[in-house]
Design a protein around this motif. Structure first.
Motif, PDB file in Angstrom:
ATOM      1  N   HIS A  50       0.830  -1.208   0.000  1.00 64.63           N
ATOM      2  CA  HIS A  50       0.000   0.000   0.000  1.00 64.63           C
ATOM      3  C   HIS A  50       0.865   1.258   0.000  1.00 64.63           C
ATOM      4  O   HIS A  50       1.800   1.385   0.772  1.00 64.63           O
ATOM      5  CB  HIS A  50      -0.955  -0.004   1.189  1.00 64.63           C
ATOM      6  CG  HIS A  50      -1.870  -1.183   1.166  1.00 64.63           C
ATOM      7  ND1 HIS A  50      -2.891  -1.304   0.244  1.00 64.63           N
ATOM      8  CD2 HIS A  50      -1.905  -2.315   1.910  1.00 64.63           C
ATOM      9  CE1 HIS A  50      -3.522  -2.449   0.439  1.00 64.63           C
ATOM     10  NE2 HIS A  50      -2.934  -3.079   1.435  1.00 64.63           N
TER      11      HIS A  50
ATOM     12  N   ALA B 164      -1.370  -2.208  -8.419  1.00 64.06           N
ATOM     13  CA  ALA B 164      -2.816  -2.237  -8.193  1.00 64.06           C
ATOM     14  C   ALA B 164      -3.326  -3.671  -8.100  1.00 64.06           C
ATOM     15  O   ALA B 164      -4.174  -3.987  -7.250  1.00 64.06           O
ATOM     16  CB  ALA B 164      -3.539  -1.481  -9.310  1.00 64.06           C
ATOM     17  N   ALA B 165      -2.814  -4.543  -8.951  1.00 63.03           N
ATOM     18  CA  ALA B 165      -3.232  -5.944  -8.918  1.00 63.03           C
ATOM     19  C   ALA B 165      -2.821  -6.599  -7.610  1.00 63.03           C
ATOM     20  O   ALA B 165      -3.592  -7.360  -7.007  1.00 63.03           O
ATOM     21  CB  ALA B 165      -2.636  -6.694 -10.104  1.00 63.03           C
TER      22      ALA B 165
ATOM     23  N   GLU C 278      -2.227  -5.009  -4.747  1.00 63.73           N
ATOM     24  CA  GLU C 278      -3.012  -4.388  -3.669  1.00 63.73           C
ATOM     25  C   GLU C 278      -4.367  -5.059  -3.518  1.00 63.73           C
ATOM     26  O   GLU C 278      -4.847  -5.258  -2.402  1.00 63.73           O
ATOM     27  CB  GLU C 278      -3.216  -2.889  -3.933  1.00 63.73           C
ATOM     28  CG  GLU C 278      -2.054  -2.038  -3.545  1.00 63.73           C
ATOM     29  CD  GLU C 278      -2.321  -0.564  -3.768  1.00 63.73           C
ATOM     30  OE1 GLU C 278      -1.820   0.228  -2.960  1.00 63.73           O
ATOM     31  OE2 GLU C 278      -3.013  -0.196  -4.734  1.00 63.73           O
ATOM     32  N   ALA C 279      -4.970  -5.412  -4.637  1.00 68.41           N
ATOM     33  CA  ALA C 279      -6.288  -6.051  -4.608  1.00 68.41           C
ATOM     34  C   ALA C 279      -6.242  -7.410  -3.909  1.00 68.41           C
ATOM     35  O   ALA C 279      -7.265  -7.884  -3.418  1.00 68.41           O
ATOM     36  CB  ALA C 279      -6.828  -6.207  -6.033  1.00 68.41           C
ATOM     37  N   ARG C 280      -5.071  -8.015  -3.850  1.00 70.65           N
ATOM     38  CA  ARG C 280      -4.905  -9.336  -3.232  1.00 70.65           C
ATOM     39  C   ARG C 280      -3.964  -9.287  -2.041  1.00 70.65           C
ATOM     40  O   ARG C 280      -3.387 -10.303  -1.647  1.00 70.65           O
ATOM     41  CB  ARG C 280      -4.351 -10.289  -4.276  1.00 70.65           C
ATOM     42  CG  ARG C 280      -5.304 -10.535  -5.427  1.00 70.65           C
ATOM     43  CD  ARG C 280      -5.766 -11.911  -5.240  1.00 70.65           C
ATOM     44  NE  ARG C 280      -7.045 -12.232  -5.760  1.00 70.65           N
ATOM     45  CZ  ARG C 280      -7.239 -13.209  -6.610  1.00 70.65           C
ATOM     46  NH1 ARG C 280      -6.229 -13.874  -7.097  1.00 70.65           N
ATOM     47  NH2 ARG C 280      -8.457 -13.515  -6.952  1.00 70.65           N
TER      48      ARG C 280
ATOM     49  N   ASP D 242      -4.314  -9.057   1.192  1.00 68.27           N
ATOM     50  CA  ASP D 242      -4.623  -9.959   2.305  1.00 68.27           C
ATOM     51  C   ASP D 242      -4.146 -11.368   2.000  1.00 68.27           C
ATOM     52  O   ASP D 242      -3.445 -11.997   2.793  1.00 68.27           O
ATOM     53  CB  ASP D 242      -6.130  -9.998   2.583  1.00 68.27           C
ATOM     54  CG  ASP D 242      -6.648  -8.758   3.263  1.00 68.27           C
ATOM     55  OD1 ASP D 242      -5.848  -8.061   3.920  1.00 68.27           O
ATOM     56  OD2 ASP D 242      -7.855  -8.481   3.131  1.00 68.27           O
ATOM     57  N   GLU D 243      -4.527 -11.835   0.862  1.00 70.01           N
ATOM     58  CA  GLU D 243      -4.213 -13.189   0.423  1.00 70.01           C
ATOM     59  C   GLU D 243      -2.705 -13.420   0.282  1.00 70.01           C
ATOM     60  O   GLU D 243      -2.193 -14.503   0.584  1.00 70.01           O
ATOM     61  CB  GLU D 243      -4.910 -13.398  -0.920  1.00 70.01           C
ATOM     62  CG  GLU D 243      -4.750 -14.704  -1.578  1.00 70.01           C
ATOM     63  CD  GLU D 243      -5.519 -14.735  -2.895  1.00 70.01           C
ATOM     64  OE1 GLU D 243      -5.199 -15.596  -3.707  1.00 70.01           O
ATOM     65  OE2 GLU D 243      -6.420 -13.900  -3.116  1.00 70.01           O
TER      66      GLU D 243
ATOM     67  N   HIS E  26       0.720  -6.523   3.417  1.00 68.04           N
ATOM     68  CA  HIS E  26       0.353  -5.294   4.107  1.00 68.04           C
ATOM     69  C   HIS E  26       1.514  -4.588   4.770  1.00 68.04           C
ATOM     70  O   HIS E  26       1.420  -3.414   5.092  1.00 68.04           O
ATOM     71  CB  HIS E  26      -0.744  -5.562   5.143  1.00 68.04           C
ATOM     72  CG  HIS E  26      -2.059  -5.829   4.520  1.00 68.04           C
ATOM     73  ND1 HIS E  26      -2.780  -4.868   3.854  1.00 68.04           N
ATOM     74  CD2 HIS E  26      -2.791  -6.961   4.420  1.00 68.04           C
ATOM     75  CE1 HIS E  26      -3.908  -5.391   3.389  1.00 68.04           C
ATOM     76  NE2 HIS E  26      -3.926  -6.667   3.703  1.00 68.04           N
TER      77      HIS E  26
END
Length: 67
Positions: free
Chosen positions: A3, A48-49, A51-53, A55-56, A60
């Motif tokens: 992030h 961006a891709a 960031e979308a994942r 958590d997985e 972070h």
């Protein structure tokens, strides 16, 4: 963490041999070129891709992981 990462910061980190030491810098740039993409635009797309994942993928960073 992922992030807040920018193409500018990725390019700066890629200049450090210790960052992603096993990654061939020519391959990174060449891949974007073969796709016909501007390097900064491509890096922003990858960020961006990821960031979308985040958590997985556990992307972070330390501050978010402790909070």
């Amino acid at each position: 963490g992922i992030h807040g990462l920018t193409p500018k910061s990725v390019k700066k980190k890629l200049k450090q041999p210790s960052f992603a030491a096993a990654v061939n810098r020519d391959d990174v740039r060449g891949g974007a070129e073969r796709l016909g993409a501007d390097f900064d635009v491509h890096v922003a797309f990858v960020i961006a891709a990821l960031e979308a994942r985040a958590d997985e993928l556990g992307l972070h960073g330390r501050a978010a992981a402790t909070g």
